[in-house]
Design a protein around this motif. Structure first.
Motif, PDB file in Angstrom:
ATOM      1  N   ASP A  58       0.767  -1.297  -0.015  1.00 35.83           N
ATOM      2  CA  ASP A  58      -0.060   0.232  -0.151  1.00 35.83           C
ATOM      3  C   ASP A  58       0.909   1.200   0.097  1.00 35.83           C
ATOM      4  O   ASP A  58       0.523   2.537  -0.545  1.00 35.83           O
ATOM      5  N   LEU A  59       1.992   1.201   0.807  1.00 39.44           N
ATOM      6  CA  LEU A  59       2.922   2.395   0.741  1.00 39.44           C
ATOM      7  C   LEU A  59       3.478   2.495  -0.489  1.00 39.44           C
ATOM      8  O   LEU A  59       3.667   3.717  -1.095  1.00 39.44           O
ATOM      9  N   ALA A  60       4.054   1.269  -1.174  1.00 39.61           N
ATOM     10  CA  ALA A  60       4.437   1.410  -2.662  1.00 39.61           C
ATOM     11  C   ALA A  60       3.485   2.190  -3.444  1.00 39.61           C
ATOM     12  O   ALA A  60       3.872   3.004  -4.490  1.00 39.61           O
ATOM     13  N   ARG A  61       2.150   1.860  -3.477  1.00 39.74           N
ATOM     14  CA  ARG A  61       1.237   2.398  -4.456  1.00 39.74           C
ATOM     15  C   ARG A  61       1.076   3.920  -3.983  1.00 39.74           C
ATOM     16  O   ARG A  61       1.018   4.608  -4.924  1.00 39.74           O
ATOM     17  N   SER A  62       0.829   4.219  -2.707  1.00 39.05           N
ATOM     18  CA  SER A  62       0.624   5.587  -2.373  1.00 39.05           C
ATOM     19  C   SER A  62       1.963   6.580  -2.825  1.00 39.05           C
ATOM     20  O   SER A  62       1.553   7.742  -2.961  1.00 39.05           O
ATOM     21  N   THR A  63       3.079   5.992  -2.755  1.00 37.02           N
ATOM     22  CA  THR A  63       3.924   6.961  -3.049  1.00 37.02           C
ATOM     23  C   THR A  63       4.874   6.675  -4.534  1.00 37.02           C
ATOM     24  O   THR A  63       5.763   7.291  -4.835  1.00 37.02           O
ATOM     25  N   LEU A  64       3.886   5.842  -5.283  1.00 40.69           N
ATOM     26  CA  LEU A  64       4.201   5.794  -6.622  1.00 40.69           C
ATOM     27  C   LEU A  64       5.830   5.140  -6.890  1.00 40.69           C
ATOM     28  O   LEU A  64       6.302   5.539  -7.782  1.00 40.69           O
ATOM     29  N   GLN A  65       6.096   4.006  -5.958  1.00 38.18           N
ATOM     30  CA  GLN A  65       7.084   3.469  -6.047  1.00 38.18           C
ATOM     31  C   GLN A  65       7.052   2.029  -6.146  1.00 38.18           C
ATOM     32  O   GLN A  65       6.273   1.447  -5.839  1.00 38.18           O
ATOM     33  N   SER A  66       8.125   1.588  -6.985  1.00 38.42           N
ATOM     34  CA  SER A  66       7.873   0.057  -7.213  1.00 38.42           C
ATOM     35  C   SER A  66       8.304  -0.885  -5.910  1.00 38.42           C
ATOM     36  O   SER A  66       8.865  -0.025  -5.055  1.00 38.42           O
ATOM     37  N   LYS A  67       7.702  -1.729  -5.571  1.00 42.93           N
ATOM     38  CA  LYS A  67       8.057  -2.581  -4.577  1.00 42.93           C
ATOM     39  C   LYS A  67       9.519  -2.596  -4.219  1.00 42.93           C
ATOM     40  O   LYS A  67       9.820  -2.397  -2.857  1.00 42.93           O
ATOM     41  N   SER A  68      10.358  -2.982  -5.048  1.00 42.54           N
ATOM     42  CA  SER A  68      11.770  -3.136  -4.769  1.00 42.54           C
ATOM     43  C   SER A  68      12.511  -1.878  -4.441  1.00 42.54           C
ATOM     44  O   SER A  68      13.286  -1.651  -3.421  1.00 42.54           O
ATOM     45  N   ARG A  69      12.064  -0.514  -5.025  1.00 42.59           N
ATOM     46  CA  ARG A  69      12.695   0.764  -4.783  1.00 42.59           C
ATOM     47  C   ARG A  69      12.175   1.217  -3.444  1.00 42.59           C
ATOM     48  O   ARG A  69      12.880   1.855  -2.736  1.00 42.59           O
ATOM     49  N   LEU A  70      11.037   0.793  -3.150  1.00 36.76           N
ATOM     50  CA  LEU A  70      10.683   1.153  -1.587  1.00 36.76           C
ATOM     51  C   LEU A  70      11.416   0.393  -0.626  1.00 36.76           C
ATOM     52  O   LEU A  70      11.707   0.904   0.383  1.00 36.76           O
ATOM     53  N   SER A  71      11.506  -0.812  -1.241  1.00 40.93           N
ATOM     54  CA  SER A  71      12.157  -1.845  -0.059  1.00 40.93           C
ATOM     55  C   SER A  71      13.546  -1.208   0.271  1.00 40.93           C
ATOM     56  O   SER A  71      14.061  -1.102   1.473  1.00 40.93           O
ATOM     57  N   HIS A  72      14.259  -0.780  -0.671  1.00 42.64           N
ATOM     58  CA  HIS A  72      15.724  -0.373  -0.443  1.00 42.64           C
ATOM     59  C   HIS A  72      15.688   1.033   0.236  1.00 42.64           C
ATOM     60  O   HIS A  72      16.328   1.373   1.136  1.00 42.64           O
ATOM     61  N   GLN A  73      14.618   1.877  -0.075  1.00 47.88           N
ATOM     62  CA  GLN A  73      14.187   3.115   0.599  1.00 47.88           C
ATOM     63  C   GLN A  73      13.972   3.009   2.304  1.00 47.88           C
ATOM     64  O   GLN A  73      14.457   3.552   3.147  1.00 47.88           O
ATOM     65  N   ILE A  74      13.263   2.105   2.368  1.00 42.77           N
ATOM     66  CA  ILE A  74      12.835   1.810   3.701  1.00 42.77           C
ATOM     67  C   ILE A  74      14.093   1.096   4.500  1.00 42.77           C
ATOM     68  O   ILE A  74      14.388   1.262   5.703  1.00 42.77           O
TER      69      ILE A  74
END
Length: 151
Positions: A58-74
């Motif tokens: 849900d966070l990936a969707r709301s921030t317009l990031q891919s799941k892998s990019r969000l994972s690195h960000q997190i």
């Protein structure tokens, strides 16, 4: 195909300029806190969520990031102590991103400065009646792009 008229071209290019320049300036303003625009957007989303946590998808969707990019960000934000991951009780494959106490304190410190920057570099430069017109003009564009993205 119809080319853009001169007025359409000017409107498009000013939109591009404002978008890039505004995001650049807001990013510069966040640097003193060691944050990026992406970091801040994640902090905002988590701070507004119930229990200050969201499923990673849900966070990936709301921030317009891919799941892998969000994972690195997190991962980077975890190292800074701003967020942590938690397992999802109802779905063993699912993970939550959770705002830590340090993340909440950072958000409370940064938010007033960020709002002041948004005012100084955007809101206060536009007459209230023009801001209302802008909102009305851009809402259908945002709605359309959300719909296209979900397909």
């Amino acid at each position: 195909m119809a080319w853009l008229t001169e007025d359409e071209q000017r409107a498009w290019r000013i939109h591009l300029d404002v978008s890039r320049l505004l995001m650049y300036q807001l990013e510069r303003d966040l640097q003193s806190f060691g944050l990026t625009n992406n970091d801040y957007e994640i902090l905002v989303n988590l701070s507004e969520a119930e229990e200050r946590r969201l499923r990673m998808s849900d966070l990936a969707r709301s921030t317009l990031q891919s799941k892998s990019r969000l994972s690195h960000q997190i991962t980077r934000m975890e190292a800074a102590g701003l967020v942590r991951r938690e397992n999802c009780e109802s779905d063993r494959r699912g993970l939550y991103a959770v705002l830590t106490d340090q993340g909440w304190a950072t958000m409370r410190q940064v938010a007033p400065r960020h709002v002041a920057a948004v005012r100084a570099h955007f809101i206060d430069l536009i007459a209230p009646e023009d801001l209302a017109t802008y909102r009305r003009a851009m809402a259908p564009v945002a709605d359309h792009l959300r719909t296209v993205r979900e397909k």
